[in-house]
Design a protein around this motif. Structure first.
Motif, mmCIF file in Angstrom:
data_model
loop_
_atom_site.group_PDB
_atom_site.id
_atom_site.type_symbol
_atom_site.label_atom_id
_atom_site.label_comp_id
_atom_site.label_asym_id
_atom_site.label_seq_id
_atom_site.Cartn_x
_atom_site.Cartn_y
_atom_site.Cartn_z
ATOM 1 N N SER A 40 1.571 0.802 -7.583
ATOM 2 C CA SER A 40 2.976 0.194 -7.700
ATOM 3 C C SER A 40 2.916 -1.196 -8.009
ATOM 4 O O SER A 40 3.737 -1.837 -8.583
ATOM 5 C CB SER A 40 3.559 0.383 -6.396
ATOM 6 O OG SER A 40 4.049 1.813 -5.978
ATOM 7 N N GLY A 86 9.277 5.907 -7.946
ATOM 8 C CA GLY A 86 9.223 6.151 -6.553
ATOM 9 C C GLY A 86 9.540 7.703 -6.394
ATOM 10 O O GLY A 86 8.960 8.050 -5.197
ATOM 11 N N CYS A 132 3.529 3.795 -2.394
ATOM 12 C CA CYS A 132 4.717 3.248 -3.237
ATOM 13 C C CYS A 132 5.756 2.515 -2.539
ATOM 14 O O CYS A 132 6.180 1.277 -2.969
ATOM 15 C CB CYS A 132 5.524 4.620 -3.998
ATOM 16 S SG CYS A 132 4.296 5.433 -5.241
ATOM 17 N N GLY A 161 -1.204 4.588 -4.044
ATOM 18 C CA GLY A 161 0.075 4.212 -4.233
ATOM 19 C C GLY A 161 0.552 2.866 -4.280
ATOM 20 O O GLY A 161 1.270 2.294 -4.849
ATOM 21 N N TYR A 173 6.227 -1.740 -2.997
ATOM 22 C CA TYR A 173 7.203 -1.857 -3.874
ATOM 23 C C TYR A 173 7.629 -3.362 -3.873
ATOM 24 O O TYR A 173 7.978 -4.188 -4.933
ATOM 25 C CB TYR A 173 8.226 -1.233 -3.360
ATOM 26 C CG TYR A 173 9.534 -1.111 -4.468
ATOM 27 C CD1 TYR A 173 9.817 -0.993 -5.663
ATOM 28 C CD2 TYR A 173 10.603 -2.105 -3.710
ATOM 29 C CE1 TYR A 173 10.638 -1.102 -6.515
ATOM 30 C CE2 TYR A 173 11.734 -2.290 -4.570
ATOM 31 C CZ TYR A 173 11.930 -1.685 -5.854
ATOM 32 O OH TYR A 173 13.164 -1.933 -6.660
#
Length: 481
Positions: free
Chosen positions: A188, A204, A62, A184, A66
């Motif tokens: 994301s 998150g 994550c 992840g 991002y």
């Protein structure tokens, strides 16, 4: 000097003695040394503990994923220049390097569960700082905290899983670490297209919450408890992990023998990593991290859309295909690791990465010299997909699995921190230099990566042992003779 040499020789012989007893028991058909063949065992607690731990791996993904889908929105909302956003994106790796340096001693001091809590706490603080940010400096502080959590998770998750898992499940369960990182990142990227950047920061927090809450229900690493002399807790934790009806006497005796032998050694310091008896394990652990990162993975991963654009292929289609393939192939690699073995898997993986680099290099060579232009986009996307598919099945996960297996517990903190630091330094260097290399020569960049991965194949053949089906104590005793 002769007296010191004799003492070290005696201590090393002392390490081998319990290992030889374990191997004799196994040869006589008497050993459930790592829980893999414990009678009446039920590994559900191992699965639950692994799930809680790999929430940290998902959180890692994550954090890494991002910045890509949020770039334009954050720059517009906070009026950031490209340079300011570049600092926000790249400071993650510096935080990870700090995490890598410090988490080893923290893991040894507070335990594996304590280190997982520390890692989650930094990520929670990072996400909240990003969510409430109105200036570039608070974004950077949040990103730095996220990076620290990432670097910490990258070490403590595979170490914890390796120390709790039976030998017949260890490779498969440890490889889930890399699978969850990929998940992840991909999730994301997809969710980031649908929600605001502040909402994505709040999302998150979810894996952190699951990790922190789940740690109340799982046992600490038995090996760490044994190292700390907490013998009653050690036996309780081992019994929980193997099942209440399992006979864990052989495994408990092996671990206790090994810990008692290590206790006779002087307390490990950072400089001790360079002693001859540890040199092979350190070379293997650090060398695998060099092979993993300097082969170009972060350059390709961070700039895959731009690679597809330069090759004349749709960046959106290529990136989505890339993300899906990465998750699927990583899952396949995790599933077959304990059957195929670590060494064969990483050799096949590195060979495929070399092929992917060469295909991509040929594609850019044809484009630069205006030859077979219609074939260039297909050749480029084929090369990149072969590259990421090959990397995901072995080079992505196996170095972390082997790193978690080869270091003796008395130097695991320092050695693991060193290997993780090298990994993150390589990640930063590769991502930082990629655009400069592509400006120099697009096809030359991938030829360079192909050469590095070819050297990685040679390194694995000559240096890396097969660890499948062996207890941690057997592996470490064989390497650190």
């Amino acid at each position: 000097m002769a007296i010191k040499g004799d003492v070290e020789s005696d201590l090393q012989e002392g390490i081998r003695e319990p290992l030889m007893r374990v191997e004799k028991n196994l040869a006589d058909g008497d050993g459930s040394a790592d829980g893999g063949s414990s009678r009446g065992g039920n590994p559900w607690m191992v699965y639950l503990s692994t799930f809680v731990a790999v929430c940290g791996s998902y959180e890692f993904g994550c954090c890494a994923g991002y910045s890509s889908p949020t770039q334009s929105a954050i720059r517009e909302d906070l009026s950031l220049s490209l340079a300011e956003y570049s600092v926000f994106g790249s400071i993650l790796t510096f935080g990870a390097m700090i995490g890598a340096i410090t988490i080893g001693p923290i893991t040894d001091l507070l335990g594996r569960k304590g280190a997982l809590r520390v890692s989650s706490a930094f990520c929670v603080a990072g996400w909240l700082a990003i969510y409430f940010s109105k200036e570039a400096w608070s974004l950077d502080i949040g990103r730095l905290a996220n990076g620290y959590g990432m670097g910490a998770f990258s070490y403590v998750v595979p170490v914890f899983i390796a120390e709790i898992a039976p030998k017949n499940l260890r490779g498969r369960l440890t490889a889930i670490n890399q699978l969850m990182i990929c998940c992840g990142v991909s999730v994301s990227f997809i969710i980031g297209v649908l929600v605001s950047w502040r909402a994505l920061a709040l999302i998150g927090l979810i894996p952190c919450a699951v990790n922190i809450f789940g740690l109340f229900f799982i046992p600490e690493s038995p090996r760490w408890l044994a190292k700390k002399g907490r013998h009653k807790e050690f036996e309780v934790a081992l019994q929980k992990l193997r099942g209440k009806d399992a006979d864990v006497s052989h495994e408990a005796a092996e671990i206790q023998d090994y810990i008692e032998t290590l206790d006779r050694l002087p307390k490990a310091k950072l400089l001790d990593l360079f002693q001859r008896r540890y040199s092979r394990s350190v070379i293997i652990g650090v060398g695998l991290m060099v092979c993993q990162q300097f082969g170009g993975i972060n350059g390709v991963c961070f700039y895959v859309s731009d690679i597809f654009d330069q090759a004349g292929f749709s960046s959106s289609i290529g990136t989505i295909t890339y993300a899906i393939l990465q998750v699927v192939v990583t899952g396949i690699g995790a599933a077959v690791m304990d059957k195929a073995g670590r060494k064969p898997l990483i050799l096949v993986s590195a060979s495929g990465v070399v092929l992917g680099c060469l295909l991509t290099a040929v594609s850019f060579f044809l484009k630069v010299h205006e030859l077979a232009l219609t074939a260039t986009p297909i050749l480029a996307v084929t090369g990149i997909l072969v590259y990421i598919g090959s990397f995901s099945i072995g080079m992505g996960a196996v170095p972390w699995v082997v790193m978690s297996e080869i270091f003796p517990i008395n130097i695991k903190g320092q050695a693991g921190s060193l290997a993780t630091l090298v990994n993150w330094f390589g990640a930063w260097l590769c991502s930082y230099t990629f655009n400069y290399l592509m400006s120099w020569s697009s096809y030359g960049t991938f030829i360079l990566y192909a050469a590095i991965n070819a050297l990685a194949i040679l390194f694995v053949i000559l240096m890396v042992p097969e660890t499948k089906g062996r207890t941690l104590e057997q592996i470490q005793g064989a390497i650190n003779k």
